[in-house]
Design a protein around this motif. Sequence first.
Motif, PDB file in Angstrom:
ATOM      1  N   GLY A  59     123.745  51.347 -83.485  1.00  0.00           N
ATOM      2  CA  GLY A  59     124.638  52.432 -83.869  1.00  0.00           C
ATOM      3  C   GLY A  59     125.560  52.834 -82.734  1.00  0.00           C
ATOM      4  O   GLY A  59     126.748  53.123 -82.948  1.00  0.00           O
ATOM      5  N   PHE A  60     125.054  52.841 -81.509  1.00  0.00           N
ATOM      6  CA  PHE A  60     125.870  53.179 -80.346  1.00  0.00           C
ATOM      7  C   PHE A  60     127.005  52.175 -80.169  1.00  0.00           C
ATOM      8  O   PHE A  60     128.150  52.543 -79.888  1.00  0.00           O
ATOM      9  CB  PHE A  60     124.986  53.212 -79.101  1.00  0.00           C
ATOM     10  N   LEU A  63     129.616  52.762 -82.906  1.00  0.00           N
ATOM     11  CA  LEU A  63     130.415  53.945 -82.607  1.00  0.00           C
ATOM     12  C   LEU A  63     131.442  53.656 -81.518  1.00  0.00           C
ATOM     13  O   LEU A  63     132.588  54.128 -81.576  1.00  0.00           O
ATOM     14  CB  LEU A  63     129.507  55.100 -82.173  1.00  0.00           C
ATOM     15  N   TRP A  66     134.304  51.822 -83.167  1.00  0.00           N
ATOM     16  CA  TRP A  66     135.151  52.723 -83.963  1.00  0.00           C
ATOM     17  C   TRP A  66     136.034  53.585 -83.061  1.00  0.00           C
ATOM     18  O   TRP A  66     137.188  53.849 -83.390  1.00  0.00           O
ATOM     19  CB  TRP A  66     134.276  53.620 -84.850  1.00  0.00           C
ATOM     20  N   PHE A  67     135.489  54.009 -81.941  1.00  0.00           N
ATOM     21  CA  PHE A  67     136.272  54.813 -81.012  1.00  0.00           C
ATOM     22  C   PHE A  67     137.452  54.011 -80.455  1.00  0.00           C
ATOM     23  O   PHE A  67     138.581  54.519 -80.371  1.00  0.00           O
ATOM     24  CB  PHE A  67     135.384  55.308 -79.867  1.00  0.00           C
ATOM     25  N   TRP A  70     140.078  53.664 -83.064  1.00  0.00           N
ATOM     26  CA  TRP A  70     140.810  54.923 -83.213  1.00  0.00           C
ATOM     27  C   TRP A  70     141.848  55.074 -82.111  1.00  0.00           C
ATOM     28  O   TRP A  70     142.969  55.529 -82.354  1.00  0.00           O
ATOM     29  CB  TRP A  70     139.833  56.086 -83.182  1.00  0.00           C
TER      30      TRP A  70
END
Length: 283
Positions: A59-60, A63, A66-67, A70
């Motif tokens: 999950g880390f 994330l 995704w960052f 973005w």
Amino acid sequence: MTDVAQDFSALSSTPGRPTDSRAKKPVLQPLSMDDLSEALSAGLRDFRGSAPYGLFFGGFYALGGWFLFWMLSAYNMPYLVYPLASGFALIAPFVAAGLYEVSRRREEGLEIAPAQIFGAVFGERSKELRWMALITGFAFIIWIDIAIFLYVIFFGLHPVNPAALIDTILLTPQGAMFLLAGNLIGALLSLAVFSITAISFPMLLHKDVDFITAMITSIKCVMSNKKVMISWGIFIGFMMMICLASFLLGLVVILPLLGHATWHLYRRAVRFDEAAPDLADQV
């Protein structure tokens, strides 16, 4: 090369990490496709047995991806989305370091606790591991720089909106050449990074060796087990494609599976024999 590696090893010895002379003499073992299958099965068992850790690291990593996506969107750099996604696997071996420690502790029947797992990755004794992380991080930055350079060569300095960029890449000869050049260069860089990291990260967690010795051992492992290791690399690439198709959600499960399996493949690929000749003597 051996003298240099030994010098690094002497400099990197830290209190609290026992010095094992056998760690300086890794001996490569022949691998078969059965070893690869068994490593995957063992990795799956480790994931099931320590799922919270696997889900956390997976999950880390997702994330983090995704960052970064973005950030590219915020700065209007859509042309870097695919290079970033495809090159993201270059830094995965370091992110999975905690998973190697989980597998090691399960194998040796040791207690598994967050402080121990994170201590193994970020503690003082993991200096050589961080050197390897620096190398893979540098390779990732080089890949992004290459992607920017190729984009400028083919499309110039003018920003292109995502829809127009996709149409250009998929429907024009110029876009096809851009895609071909990028994939070829990316494949070569990925092969180089895979060769030096295939077993080096779990080896650095397992034994008191320097990162140069770990890289040499990893390269020799790939070269002496071409069929198995190429199959392993292709499998990793295929799994990463699944992750991309799922917008990185697949990383939550796939990263821990690959991480644990990498540990078990390493354990089948390398043994440490005090009476064995130095690694350089096996060239």
